[in-house]
Enzyme design. Structure first.
Site, PDB file in Angstrom:
ATOM      1  N   ARG A 191       9.423  19.045  -8.386  1.00  0.00           N
ATOM      2  CA  ARG A 191      10.690  18.861  -9.112  1.00  0.00           C
ATOM      3  C   ARG A 191      11.858  19.532  -8.391  1.00  0.00           C
ATOM      4  NH1 ARG A 191       8.664  20.913 -14.869  1.00  0.00           N
ATOM      5  NH2 ARG A 191       8.000  22.523 -13.410  1.00  0.00           N
ATOM      6  N   GLU A 249     -16.347   5.866   5.934  1.00  0.00           N
ATOM      7  CA  GLU A 249     -15.503   5.263   6.978  1.00  0.00           C
ATOM      8  C   GLU A 249     -15.417   6.217   8.163  1.00  0.00           C
ATOM      9  OE1 GLU A 249     -11.430   4.754   5.657  1.00  0.00           O
ATOM     10  OE2 GLU A 249     -11.420   6.672   4.621  1.00  0.00           O
ATOM     11  N   LYS A 284      -2.701   6.788   1.115  1.00  0.00           N
ATOM     12  CA  LYS A 284      -2.492   7.101   2.538  1.00  0.00           C
ATOM     13  C   LYS A 284      -1.464   8.231   2.592  1.00  0.00           C
ATOM     14  CE  LYS A 284      -2.106   4.732   6.955  1.00  0.00           C
ATOM     15  NZ  LYS A 284      -3.228   5.382   7.617  1.00  0.00           N
ATOM     16  N   ARG A 325       0.838  -1.214   0.000  1.00  0.00           N
ATOM     17  CA  ARG A 325       0.000   0.000   0.000  1.00  0.00           C
ATOM     18  C   ARG A 325       0.869   1.258   0.000  1.00  0.00           C
ATOM     19  NH1 ARG A 325      -4.491   0.456   4.585  1.00  0.00           N
ATOM     20  NH2 ARG A 325      -2.693   0.994   5.848  1.00  0.00           N
TER      21      ARG A 325
HETATM   22  N1  PMP Z   1      -9.258   4.595   7.148  1.00  0.00           N
HETATM   23  C1  PMP Z   1      -8.380   5.581   7.377  1.00  0.00           C
HETATM   24  C2  PMP Z   1      -8.711   6.957   6.928  1.00  0.00           C
HETATM   25  C3  PMP Z   1      -7.169   5.306   8.028  1.00  0.00           C
HETATM   26  O1  PMP Z   1      -6.281   6.280   8.255  1.00  0.00           O
HETATM   27  C4  PMP Z   1      -6.895   3.978   8.435  1.00  0.00           C
HETATM   28  C5  PMP Z   1      -5.579   3.625   9.076  1.00  0.00           C
HETATM   29  N2  PMP Z   1      -5.400   4.208  10.328  1.00  0.00           N
HETATM   30  C6  PMP Z   1      -7.856   2.985   8.208  1.00  0.00           C
HETATM   31  C7  PMP Z   1      -9.021   3.332   7.533  1.00  0.00           C
HETATM   32  C8  PMP Z   1      -7.627   1.563   8.622  1.00  0.00           C
HETATM   33  O2  PMP Z   1      -6.661   0.965   7.807  1.00  0.00           O
HETATM   34  P1  PMP Z   1      -5.731  -0.200   8.332  1.00  0.00           P
HETATM   35  O3  PMP Z   1      -6.621  -1.312   8.739  1.00  0.00           O
HETATM   36  O4  PMP Z   1      -4.889  -0.554   7.163  1.00  0.00           O
HETATM   37  O5  PMP Z   1      -4.955   0.340   9.487  1.00  0.00           O
END
Ligand code: PMP
Length: 306
Positions: free
Chosen positions: A105, A184, A151, A52
């Site tokens: 750059r 989420e 991320k 990732r």
């Molecule tokens: N959503 C967000 C926005 C996150 O930052 C994270 C990680 N802290 C997650 C979901 C969960 O991802 P993971 O299970 O890979 O930690």
């Protein structure tokens, strides 16, 4: 005790681990990162986290100056140097030092660092009692803006949502996507259980493709539970039998109240506890070892007392 930090090819003390005020990670949030966890002398799903990280970097056209194999070595060595077998790991790659303009750059060398620290556990009672959350006005980013699958070091979108949750007197927020579907939480993915079916928003619903999320789907399928990735609304959450969040730090954490509505019985139930147990069991065997048998017993012993 002073932590040992990996920074740009060297292991240095926390005091020496400093980066330039011209680093674009700081000036513009231009960079990517991972939050990873080690349990019982193993780094859980390390390959998946590294994949990732490299995918996030590719998307923002940031070339990581180390191969994934070398990066795996960096994570393991940082843990060893800090005598850690159970840890939270923060791996960060920024665009590096540039000038005061935006142009990437002008940043010839990315900054890479890895911090490992002892894990701050959530209070165990949260797992038994569950969290109260609210849905907030700030939506998750458009996929066409900074795609939430990246991320990135730009977390202001989620921080705004966290502030809104705090103002409402809760610890966590549920964010909707720009179309109004549930996306989420601010740092965790969301699941609901309805009529024994486990449902979570699909990857394209403006979410991070969470590694805990994918693990939980895998564990549920192993138990014969039907799993669906589909869009749903706040109303679906209100009438769900159970809701829980997943993430590297939180693992699986139950949600018992959303926007003042009690979810299901108001207590976490069987399927949740079974999945949490399966997850914790998997952390015993998944991922590469930190200290191997060849490492001196002395080193491993030191790690135990930390
Ligand atoms: N959503 C967000 C926005 C996150 O930052 C994270 C990680 N802290 C997650 C979901 C969960 O991802 P993971 O299970 O890979 O930690």
């Amino acid at each position: 005790m002073d932590l040992i930090i990996y920074l740009n090819g060297r292991f240095v003390s926390e005091k020496e681990a400093v980066i330039s005020v011209f680093d674009h990670g700081l000036l513009y949030g231009d960079g990517v990162f991972e939050g990873i966890r080690a349990y019982h002398n193993r780094v859980f799903r390390l390959r998946e986290h590294l994949q990732r990280l490299y995918e996030s970097a590719k998307s923002i056209m940031l070339e990581i100056p180390l191969s994934p194999e070398k990066m795996e070595g960096v994570v393991l060595e940082t843990l060893r140097r800090n005598h850690l077998r159970d840890a939270y790991i923060r791996l960060v790659v920024t665009r590096g030092r540039g000038d005061l303009g935006l142009d990437p750059r002008k940043c010839p060398e990315p900054t890479v660092f890895c911090i490992t620290s002892s894990i701050q556990l959530y209070p165990e009672e949260l797992y038994a009692k569950g969290l109260e959350v609210v849905t907030v006005p700030t939506p998750r980013n458009y996929n066409e803006a900074v795609n939430p699958r990246i991320k990135s070091l730009n977390y202001l979108n989620n921080i705004m949502a966290k502030i809104e949750a705090n103002l409402a007197g809760t610890m966590e927020a549920i964010m909707l996507n720009p179309q109004g579907y549930v996306a989420e939480a601010t740092g965790d993915n969301i699941f609901m259980i309805k009529d024994e079916v486990l449902i979570t928003p699909p990857k394209y619903a403006n979410i991070l493709d969470g590694i805990t999320r994918n693990t939980v789907m895998e564990l549920a399928r192993r138990r014969g539970i039907e799993v669906r990735e589909e869009l749903f609304t706040r109303h679906d959450l209100y009438i769900a039998d159970q809701v829980f969040l997943t993430g590297t730090a939180a693992e699986l954490i139950p949600v018992i109240k959303i926007d003042g509505r009690i979810i299901g019985s108001g207590k976490p139930e069987r399927i949740f506890f079974e999945l949490l147990e399966d997850f914790r069991e998997l952390t015993r065997t998944d991922g590469p070892l930190i200290f191997t048998e060849e490492d001196s017993g002395e080193k491993a012993g030191e790690a135990d007392v930390k």
